[in-house]
Design a protein around this motif. Structure first.
Motif, mmCIF file in Angstrom:
data_model
loop_
_atom_site.group_PDB
_atom_site.id
_atom_site.type_symbol
_atom_site.label_atom_id
_atom_site.label_comp_id
_atom_site.label_asym_id
_atom_site.label_seq_id
_atom_site.Cartn_x
_atom_site.Cartn_y
_atom_site.Cartn_z
ATOM 1 N N LEU A 164 23.256 24.457 32.948
ATOM 2 C CA LEU A 164 24.470 24.913 33.400
ATOM 3 C C LEU A 164 24.866 26.499 33.110
ATOM 4 C CD1 LEU A 164 27.324 24.146 34.207
ATOM 5 C CD2 LEU A 164 27.910 23.538 32.080
ATOM 6 N N ILE B 101 30.266 16.546 31.260
ATOM 7 C CA ILE B 101 29.782 17.826 30.764
ATOM 8 C C ILE B 101 30.761 18.352 29.880
ATOM 9 C CG2 ILE B 101 29.420 20.357 31.316
ATOM 10 C CD1 ILE B 101 28.203 19.303 33.968
ATOM 11 N N PRO C 12 32.460 23.559 35.742
ATOM 12 C CA PRO C 12 32.368 22.693 36.824
ATOM 13 C C PRO C 12 33.618 21.988 37.357
ATOM 14 C CG PRO C 12 30.665 22.509 35.333
ATOM 15 C CD PRO C 12 31.604 23.444 34.597
#
Length: 428
Positions: free
Chosen positions: A104, A358, A372
């Motif tokens: 990420l 996440i 995100p």
């Protein structure tokens, strides 16, 4: 070239192509753009095969969407145009799966620099156009009738007009700036850009202001509300968070009702037309067309291809032929019917569920872990007035987060809210 470097080059080319496709088309034209898209599609499939043991599974919603897109060629008005649109979507999905091989933190970093580079280029482009005087046509348009409506930019930066930037559209450059702002603020909070963060945050805010986009202003309000709720989730207990969440929903509902009642006055104050710049009429026309095939739609294209009936003349305002429904959900209903809308909804839910995971279980700094979800919220709000989330960078981000990214090894410790217990009175 090493494997990691090749992945980085591929990701940068895909992100730039999908976030600023109009820049590429305005310089080299549609045929050459199509060739570059085809080359990237082949590259994506090759990378996908080479990394087949490491890529994330695409998810049922993604597979169902791609399958329906290709199957729709059987009932579409132009089967080969539908297959072309489905192939483009397949390329975006394949590129997204390739990018799931990177953590990420690295993916966010690539997004950051690609978006900021486009903002810098857009500002320099607008300054040069304003100093030159007059509008700038796309290279490939030439001197055709009414070509001024398709100008790249009108060069009115110093006259107080809206900027168009490298994408050639005020709303598009504003959206890129909003995505860049989300990432820049997250990187600043995580300590990534300790000295330069004011430059990246300030540039994003400046481009949003110069674009004068009401849609992106509303997106900014949604992002602010979502960010506040995320911070509350980290700071307070679960019951307190749910109270704040439902209170926020109530306030948003009240704001929507007030906005609907006072819309005429609000639109006049904002300097916009009360029909959302013709969108209400566009939605009406598209919905009437959708009723001809409400279950499976007219066939998938993504972009409305101007050589296919009825899209070549379905929406015409003045001299401008609109090639989208200006609403992702209505556009999806037109192209893939109710079935497509349900699949699109499942795709959104899957991506946001992964984004929430996440935040809860990631290893990065909390600000980075929130990126995100905030990007997906921004795209969801944009989808209410634009169809772009179905194509280009919106589709890429949706596919990436629907599949999920591996956790970064770097970053801060995982942080979860501490459940508080009511204080008990001590016996006297």
């Amino acid at each position: 070239m090493t494997d990691d470097r090749r992945l980085t080059v591929f990701a940068v080319l895909v992100i730039v192509q999908l976030s600023c496709g109009d820049l590429v088309r305005n310089i080299i034209g549609w045929p050459a753009w199509g060739a570059t898209v085809g080359a990237l599609l082949v590259w994506a499939l090759v990378e996908l095969w080479l990394r087949r043991k490491r890529v994330k599974r695409p998810g049922i919603a993604v597979l169902m969407f791609l399958a329906l897109a290709f199957l729709s060629a059987f009932w579409a008005a132009s089967w080969w145009s539908t297959l072309l649109g489905a192939a483009i979507s397949l390329g975006i999905a394949a590129s997204a799966l390739v990018m799931t091989c990177m953590p990420l933190q690295r993916f966010i970093t690539l997004l950051h620099w690609c978006l900021q580079a486009q903002l810098i280029g857009s500002l320099l482009f607008e300054v040069a156009a304003a100093l030159r005087g007059g509008g700038v046509r796309p290279v490939w348009y030439g001197d055709i009738a009414n070509s001024e409506v398709y100008w790249w930019t009108h060069g009115e930066l110093f006259a107080g007009g809206r900027i168009y930037g490298l994408p050639g559209n005020p709303n598009l450059i504003a959206m890129l700036a909003m995505l860049a702002l989300i990432i820049a603020v997250a990187r600043a909070l995580s300590g990534r850009d300790r000295r330069t963060w004011p430059v990246w945050v300030g540039l994003s805010v400046l481009m949003i202001a110069l674009s004068q986009s009401i849609t992106v202003a509303l997106i900014g309000g949604a992002i602010l509300a979502a960010s506040t709720l995320i911070v509350i989730r980290f700071r307070v207990s679960r019951p307190a968070y749910y109270r704040a969440f439902f209170a926020s929903l109530s306030l948003m509902g009240i704001a929507v009702i007030i906005g609907a009642v006072l819309w005429q006055a609000l639109a006049a104050w904002l300097g916009r037309s009360s029909d959302l710049t013709g969108r209400l009429d566009i939605w009406r026309i598209v919905l009437v067309r959708w009723l001809d095939s409400p279950i499976v739609g007219d066939g998938w294209m993504g972009y409305w291809m101007p050589w296919v009936e009825p899209y070549d003349g379905l929406i015409v305002h003045g001299s401008i032929v609109h090639l989208q429904a200006h609403n992702a959900w209505i556009d999806m209903a037109l192209q893939l019917g109710i079935i497509g809308v349900l699949i699109f909804f499942a795709l959104q839910v899957t991506a946001m569920r992964n984004a929430v995971a996440i935040i809860r279980y990631g290893n990065e700094h909390p600000a980075i872990r929130a990126v995100p979800l905030l990007l997906l919220i921004a795209l969801a709000v944009q989808g209410l007035t634009e169809s772009r989330p179905l194509t280009e960078i919106g589709a890429l981000l949706l596919f990436v987060f629907a599949a999920g990214l591996p956790r970064s090894r770097e970053g801060g410790p995982r942080t979860l809210p501490i459940e508080t217990q009511p204080r008990q009175e001590q016996p006297k």
